[in-house]
Design a protein around this motif. Structure first.
Motif, PDB file in Angstrom:
ATOM      1  N   LYS A 136      -4.775 -10.624   0.814  1.00 22.19           N
ATOM      2  CA  LYS A 136      -5.926 -11.367   0.834  1.00 22.19           C
ATOM      3  C   LYS A 136      -5.650 -12.978   0.910  1.00 22.19           C
ATOM      4  O   LYS A 136      -5.110 -13.433   0.043  1.00 22.19           O
ATOM      5  CB  LYS A 136      -6.753 -11.023  -0.475  1.00 22.19           C
ATOM      6  CG  LYS A 136      -7.341  -9.727  -0.157  1.00 22.19           C
ATOM      7  CD  LYS A 136      -8.215  -8.864  -1.343  1.00 22.19           C
ATOM      8  CE  LYS A 136      -8.462  -7.702  -1.379  1.00 22.19           C
ATOM      9  NZ  LYS A 136      -9.123  -6.964  -2.473  1.00 22.19           N
ATOM     10  N   ASN A 195       0.754  -1.057  -0.019  1.00 20.21           N
ATOM     11  CA  ASN A 195      -0.194  -0.016  -0.041  1.00 20.21           C
ATOM     12  C   ASN A 195       0.770   1.318   0.070  1.00 20.21           C
ATOM     13  O   ASN A 195       0.484   2.161  -0.746  1.00 20.21           O
ATOM     14  CB  ASN A 195      -1.195   0.055   1.033  1.00 20.21           C
ATOM     15  CG  ASN A 195      -1.828  -1.095   1.185  1.00 20.21           C
ATOM     16  OD1 ASN A 195      -1.651  -2.024   1.832  1.00 20.21           O
ATOM     17  ND2 ASN A 195      -2.676  -1.203   0.235  1.00 20.21           N
ATOM     18  N   LYS A 225      -4.561  -6.787   7.100  1.00 20.60           N
ATOM     19  CA  LYS A 225      -3.806  -5.418   7.034  1.00 20.60           C
ATOM     20  C   LYS A 225      -2.611  -5.341   7.744  1.00 20.60           C
ATOM     21  O   LYS A 225      -2.739  -5.617   9.088  1.00 20.60           O
ATOM     22  CB  LYS A 225      -4.737  -4.385   7.213  1.00 20.60           C
ATOM     23  CG  LYS A 225      -6.007  -4.058   6.140  1.00 20.60           C
ATOM     24  CD  LYS A 225      -6.549  -2.883   6.390  1.00 20.60           C
ATOM     25  CE  LYS A 225      -7.687  -2.523   5.140  1.00 20.60           C
ATOM     26  NZ  LYS A 225      -6.997  -1.950   4.107  1.00 20.60           N
ATOM     27  N   ILE A 227      -8.937 -10.982   4.719  1.00 22.87           N
ATOM     28  CA  ILE A 227      -8.066  -9.649   4.552  1.00 22.87           C
ATOM     29  C   ILE A 227      -7.246  -9.413   5.784  1.00 22.87           C
ATOM     30  O   ILE A 227      -7.698  -9.204   6.892  1.00 22.87           O
ATOM     31  CB  ILE A 227      -8.909  -8.502   4.063  1.00 22.87           C
ATOM     32  CG1 ILE A 227      -9.642  -8.656   2.896  1.00 22.87           C
ATOM     33  CG2 ILE A 227      -7.779  -7.478   3.871  1.00 22.87           C
ATOM     34  CD1 ILE A 227     -10.634  -7.702   2.397  1.00 22.87           C
ATOM     35  N   LYS A 233       3.287  -0.541   4.689  1.00 22.65           N
ATOM     36  CA  LYS A 233       1.926  -1.306   5.097  1.00 22.65           C
ATOM     37  C   LYS A 233       1.360  -1.945   3.778  1.00 22.65           C
ATOM     38  O   LYS A 233       1.822  -1.905   2.486  1.00 22.65           O
ATOM     39  CB  LYS A 233       0.918  -0.270   5.188  1.00 22.65           C
ATOM     40  CG  LYS A 233       1.043   0.641   6.497  1.00 22.65           C
ATOM     41  CD  LYS A 233       0.148   1.571   6.800  1.00 22.65           C
ATOM     42  CE  LYS A 233      -0.074   2.143   8.317  1.00 22.65           C
ATOM     43  NZ  LYS A 233      -0.956   2.762   8.545  1.00 22.65           N
ATOM     44  N   ASN A 234       0.683  -3.147   4.023  1.00 25.32           N
ATOM     45  CA  ASN A 234       0.509  -4.086   3.005  1.00 25.32           C
ATOM     46  C   ASN A 234      -1.015  -4.644   3.379  1.00 25.32           C
ATOM     47  O   ASN A 234      -1.105  -4.685   4.515  1.00 25.32           O
ATOM     48  CB  ASN A 234       1.353  -5.219   2.681  1.00 25.32           C
ATOM     49  CG  ASN A 234       1.817  -5.799   3.732  1.00 25.32           C
ATOM     50  OD1 ASN A 234       1.685  -5.925   4.931  1.00 25.32           O
ATOM     51  ND2 ASN A 234       2.767  -6.973   3.805  1.00 25.32           N
ATOM     52  N   THR A 235      -1.568  -5.002   2.515  1.00 28.99           N
ATOM     53  CA  THR A 235      -2.876  -5.793   2.347  1.00 28.99           C
ATOM     54  C   THR A 235      -2.570  -7.112   1.789  1.00 28.99           C
ATOM     55  O   THR A 235      -2.260  -7.240   0.654  1.00 28.99           O
ATOM     56  CB  THR A 235      -3.993  -4.982   1.486  1.00 28.99           C
ATOM     57  OG1 THR A 235      -3.989  -3.631   2.230  1.00 28.99           O
ATOM     58  CG2 THR A 235      -5.215  -5.935   1.902  1.00 28.99           C
TER      59      THR A 235
END
Length: 169
Positions: free
Chosen positions: A108, A87, A119, A117, A104-106
């Motif tokens: 799934k 992100n 975060k 999900i 920061k990453n997301t």
């Protein structure tokens, strides 16, 4: 003389700003490569971005075996990473004679048909000799006893957020 001092300040500020921009660009590049390696289940690519403290402690063979075991367990339990997105780089600071960052990453994941999900964030340590970042899961630096042993005097002014798990219905 004052003019030279002002020019020096402007130039040094500009160089520092360019340096931070380059570090941020490299952090995004290396975090994306790490995410891609996770998606492809590629231990060799993941090892490239594994912090040297971890590498020294466990060695290539043990780390590779552990990653492959994790991938087999995930497959057996029908857990699949469906996407991993970087992100943003939220902070870059020079601490303890090295540059550090938070990415920061997301992520799934499909847990046997149930979408989750996550975060989370990666904490980066920059290796200026290699012009690359090494990453550690941020929360592990704060609350995982084994990780804390590998980074015994770890302190940072970079704010590390808690991971957030979201069930996607």
């Amino acid at each position: 003389m004052k003019n030279y001092f002002i020019i020096f300040l402007l130039i040094s500020g500009s160089v520092f700003s360019q340096n931070i921009d380059t570090l941020k660009e490299y952090a995004i590049r290396d975090a994306k490569a790490t995410s891609e390696a996770s998606l492809k289940k590629d231990p060799d690519a993941l090892l490239k971005y594994t912090h040297p403290n971890i590498f020294k402690k466990f060695g290539k063979k043990q780390l590779t075996d552990t990653m492959e075991e994790i991938f087999r367990t995930m497959e057996a339990q029908k857990i699949k990473i469906t996407s991993s997105e970087v992100n943003e780089v939220t902070d870059i600071k020079k601490e303890n004679k090295e540059y550090r960052c938070l990415v920061k990453n997301t992520i799934k994941m499909d847990f046997n048909g149930r979408l989750i999900i996550l975060k989370s964030s990666l904490f980066g340590f920059y290796d200026k000799k290699k012009s690359q970042w090494y990453f550690v899961e941020s929360n592990k630096l704060l609350d995982d006893p084994d990780t804390k042993k590998l980074f015994p005097r770890f302190k940072t002014e970079i704010e590390i957020p808690l991971d957030e798990h979201i069930a996607d219905n």
